[in-house]
Design a protein around this motif. Structure first.
Motif, PDB file in Angstrom:
ATOM      1  N   ALA A   1      44.256  16.193 -64.106  1.00  0.00           N
ATOM      2  CA  ALA A   1      44.362  16.984 -65.340  1.00  0.00           C
ATOM      3  C   ALA A   1      45.756  16.882 -65.943  1.00  0.00           C
ATOM      4  O   ALA A   1      45.907  16.714 -67.162  1.00  0.00           O
ATOM      5  CB  ALA A   1      44.005  18.444 -65.058  1.00  0.00           C
ATOM      6  N   LEU A   2      46.795  16.970 -65.102  1.00  0.00           N
ATOM      7  CA  LEU A   2      48.156  16.881 -65.606  1.00  0.00           C
ATOM      8  C   LEU A   2      48.471  15.488 -66.144  1.00  0.00           C
ATOM      9  O   LEU A   2      49.110  15.338 -67.190  1.00  0.00           O
ATOM     10  CB  LEU A   2      49.158  17.247 -64.511  1.00  0.00           C
ATOM     11  CG  LEU A   2      49.272  18.730 -64.163  1.00  0.00           C
ATOM     12  CD1 LEU A   2      50.302  18.934 -63.051  1.00  0.00           C
ATOM     13  CD2 LEU A   2      49.675  19.550 -65.391  1.00  0.00           C
TER      14      LEU A   2
ATOM     15  N   GLY B   1      53.984  27.011 -64.835  1.00  0.00           N
ATOM     16  CA  GLY B   1      53.166  26.396 -63.795  1.00  0.00           C
ATOM     17  C   GLY B   1      53.467  26.929 -62.436  1.00  0.00           C
ATOM     18  O   GLY B   1      54.468  27.573 -62.192  1.00  0.00           O
TER      19      GLY B   1
ATOM     20  N   LEU C   1      52.567  15.427 -57.558  1.00  0.00           N
ATOM     21  CA  LEU C   1      51.112  15.366 -57.640  1.00  0.00           C
ATOM     22  C   LEU C   1      50.452  15.366 -56.264  1.00  0.00           C
ATOM     23  O   LEU C   1      49.332  15.874 -56.107  1.00  0.00           O
ATOM     24  CB  LEU C   1      50.682  14.122 -58.413  1.00  0.00           C
ATOM     25  CG  LEU C   1      51.086  14.040 -59.888  1.00  0.00           C
ATOM     26  CD1 LEU C   1      50.662  12.699 -60.468  1.00  0.00           C
ATOM     27  CD2 LEU C   1      50.504  15.186 -60.696  1.00  0.00           C
TER      28      LEU C   1
ATOM     29  N   ARG D   1      54.069  26.950 -52.886  1.00  0.00           N
ATOM     30  CA  ARG D   1      54.031  26.028 -54.023  1.00  0.00           C
ATOM     31  C   ARG D   1      55.184  25.035 -53.977  1.00  0.00           C
ATOM     32  O   ARG D   1      56.218  25.278 -53.373  1.00  0.00           O
ATOM     33  CB  ARG D   1      54.072  26.803 -55.344  1.00  0.00           C
ATOM     34  CG  ARG D   1      55.310  27.667 -55.540  1.00  0.00           C
ATOM     35  CD  ARG D   1      55.210  28.456 -56.847  1.00  0.00           C
ATOM     36  NE  ARG D   1      56.270  29.437 -56.973  1.00  0.00           N
ATOM     37  CZ  ARG D   1      57.459  29.178 -57.496  1.00  0.00           C
ATOM     38  NH1 ARG D   1      57.742  27.974 -57.931  1.00  0.00           N
ATOM     39  NH2 ARG D   1      58.376  30.136 -57.580  1.00  0.00           N
TER      40      ARG D   1
ATOM     41  N   GLU E   1      54.049  22.459 -66.824  1.00  0.00           N
ATOM     42  CA  GLU E   1      53.195  21.316 -66.548  1.00  0.00           C
ATOM     43  C   GLU E   1      53.999  20.019 -66.501  1.00  0.00           C
ATOM     44  O   GLU E   1      53.447  18.932 -66.671  1.00  0.00           O
ATOM     45  CB  GLU E   1      52.080  21.230 -67.586  1.00  0.00           C
ATOM     46  CG  GLU E   1      51.136  22.433 -67.528  1.00  0.00           C
ATOM     47  CD  GLU E   1      50.029  22.355 -68.563  1.00  0.00           C
ATOM     48  OE1 GLU E   1      50.236  21.670 -69.588  1.00  0.00           O
ATOM     49  OE2 GLU E   1      48.970  22.966 -68.339  1.00  0.00           O
TER      50      GLU E   1
ATOM     51  N   MET F   1      48.993  18.568 -54.859  1.00  0.00           N
ATOM     52  CA  MET F   1      47.868  19.197 -55.554  1.00  0.00           C
ATOM     53  C   MET F   1      46.560  18.585 -55.091  1.00  0.00           C
ATOM     54  O   MET F   1      46.534  17.598 -54.366  1.00  0.00           O
ATOM     55  CB  MET F   1      47.999  18.968 -57.074  1.00  0.00           C
ATOM     56  CG  MET F   1      49.327  19.311 -57.674  1.00  0.00           C
ATOM     57  SD  MET F   1      49.348  18.813 -59.421  1.00  0.00           S
ATOM     58  CE  MET F   1      51.106  19.037 -59.773  1.00  0.00           C
ATOM     59  N   THR F   2      45.473  19.155 -55.569  1.00  0.00           N
ATOM     60  CA  THR F   2      44.175  18.510 -55.415  1.00  0.00           C
ATOM     61  C   THR F   2      44.106  17.338 -56.394  1.00  0.00           C
ATOM     62  O   THR F   2      44.858  17.282 -57.384  1.00  0.00           O
ATOM     63  CB  THR F   2      43.027  19.477 -55.721  1.00  0.00           C
ATOM     64  OG1 THR F   2      43.074  19.849 -57.113  1.00  0.00           O
ATOM     65  CG2 THR F   2      43.124  20.731 -54.860  1.00  0.00           C
ATOM     66  N   ASP F   3      43.185  16.421 -56.136  1.00  0.00           N
ATOM     67  CA  ASP F   3      43.001  15.303 -57.073  1.00  0.00           C
ATOM     68  C   ASP F   3      42.683  15.810 -58.469  1.00  0.00           C
ATOM     69  O   ASP F   3      43.178  15.272 -59.470  1.00  0.00           O
ATOM     70  CB  ASP F   3      41.871  14.388 -56.593  1.00  0.00           C
ATOM     71  CG  ASP F   3      42.289  13.486 -55.443  1.00  0.00           C
ATOM     72  OD1 ASP F   3      43.486  13.479 -55.096  1.00  0.00           O
ATOM     73  OD2 ASP F   3      41.397  12.795 -54.894  1.00  0.00           O
ATOM     74  N   GLU F   4      41.866  16.844 -58.554  1.00  0.00           N
ATOM     75  CA  GLU F   4      41.457  17.376 -59.858  1.00  0.00           C
ATOM     76  C   GLU F   4      42.657  17.918 -60.627  1.00  0.00           C
ATOM     77  O   GLU F   4      42.796  17.680 -61.847  1.00  0.00           O
ATOM     78  CB  GLU F   4      40.400  18.470 -59.687  1.00  0.00           C
ATOM     79  CG  GLU F   4      39.051  17.993 -59.184  1.00  0.00           C
ATOM     80  CD  GLU F   4      39.049  17.640 -57.700  1.00  0.00           C
ATOM     81  OE1 GLU F   4      38.122  16.933 -57.264  1.00  0.00           O
ATOM     82  OE2 GLU F   4      39.994  18.063 -56.980  1.00  0.00           O
ATOM     83  N   GLN F   5      43.519  18.661 -59.945  1.00  0.00           N
ATOM     84  CA  GLN F   5      44.707  19.202 -60.603  1.00  0.00           C
ATOM     85  C   GLN F   5      45.645  18.086 -61.049  1.00  0.00           C
ATOM     86  O   GLN F   5      46.190  18.120 -62.165  1.00  0.00           O
ATOM     87  CB  GLN F   5      45.437  20.153 -59.655  1.00  0.00           C
ATOM     88  CG  GLN F   5      44.698  21.437 -59.359  1.00  0.00           C
ATOM     89  CD  GLN F   5      45.340  22.233 -58.229  1.00  0.00           C
ATOM     90  OE1 GLN F   5      45.912  21.668 -57.291  1.00  0.00           O
ATOM     91  NE2 GLN F   5      45.245  23.550 -58.307  1.00  0.00           N
ATOM     92  N   ALA F   6      45.831  17.094 -60.177  1.00  0.00           N
ATOM     93  CA  ALA F   6      46.722  15.983 -60.502  1.00  0.00           C
ATOM     94  C   ALA F   6      46.199  15.196 -61.703  1.00  0.00           C
ATOM     95  O   ALA F   6      46.961  14.859 -62.624  1.00  0.00           O
ATOM     96  CB  ALA F   6      46.876  15.066 -59.290  1.00  0.00           C
TER      97      ALA F   6
END
Length: 261
Positions: free
Chosen positions: A151-152, A261, A141, A210, A104, A144-149
């Motif tokens: 969260a990190l 990750g 970031l 990825r 992460e 990634m999706t906004d949600e994944q970004a």
């Protein structure tokens, strides 16, 4: 020895370049001094920490660094990348860096300095990039999706505003603005975000499906102007694509990431 306490002490000592004393370590980590002393003694015995001659301070040895570099060498990607980042540094005259995704976090693992004289911007290798306010963090970031970004970033935190540049985002809305702009451009760029009077640009290395790392440039904003950033972004994206292709040939997409990750 409590493994958790030992790891916390190692993490803390990693930020103490000249070492620090037992009381300071115990107080910073809210540990009983007797517990802290016992854990430090075991870390010294195992070779990860040494006590300085005056016996008032403890400091990390190079063992963790050695272990990390040995593991990194087994992946092979740093060896593949070094000639590429050296070329980018020579073409731009700025500091080029490679960072790799590790669970992460994203860690600076390699660099090439194209500016042989004058001011040099040179963060410590082996440190995790602050995701919210570095071009390296933004470049990762943006893949990634906004949600994944989000969260990190929330897990790592924004840090204190006085630790970074005047333009550093301090809210999720501001951060997402940076990321959305980066996705449109195809690369991340910052100006007085990570540090005052500094600018940077970065491109993600996407191998397979990825992001495995980021190639970046950083330097004083008087040299690394917006015009130069846009010019150098072409070189960075070409370098990132080249590294991604070499990584594909070497089979990196089929291997596990450095971390989880």
């Amino acid at each position: 020895m409590s493994l958790r306490n030992g790891l916390r002490i190692l993490d803390f000592l990693a930020s103490q370049g000249e070492g620090t004393g037992l009381v300071a370590i115990a107080d910073a980590l809210s540990l009983p001094r007797s517990t802290c002393h016992r854990v430090l003694a075991e870390l010294v015995e195992s070779g990860y920490v040494r006590q300085l001659v005056d016996h008032s301070r403890y400091i990390l040895t190079m063992r963790m660094t050695s272990n990390g570099l040995e593991f990194l060498s087994l992946t092979g990607i740093a060896d593949i990348a070094q000639p590429i980042i050296e070329r980018v540094a020579a073409q731009t005259g700025e500091l080029a860096r490679l960072s790799l995704v590790d669970g992460e976090a994203i860690i600076w693992v390699g660099k090439a300095d194209g500016q042989r004289v004058g001011f040099r911007y040179d963060p410590d290798m082996g440190h995790a990039a602050r995701l919210s306010c570095t071009s390296t963090g933004h470049a990762w970031l943006m893949t990634m999706t906004d949600e994944q970004a989000v969260a990190l970033v929330l897990k790592q935190g924004f840090g204190q505003p006085n630790e970074f540049g005047p333009n550093a985002p301090t809210t999720l809305k501001a951060l997402l603005g940076f990321l959305h702009a980066a996705r449109v451009r195809g690369y991340a760029m910052i100006d007085e975000v990570f540090a005052p009077r500094m600018a940077a640009v970065a491109a993600p290395v996407v191998s397979g499906s990825r992001c495995v790392g980021v190639i970046s440039l950083a330097g004083p904003r008087v040299r690394l102007t917006a015009e130069k950033i846009h010019e150098y972004s072409v070189l960075l994206r070409e370098a990132a694509n080249e590294l991604a292709q070499l990584s594909n040939m070497a089979g990196f997409p089929s291997r596990p990431p450095l971390g989880k990750g």
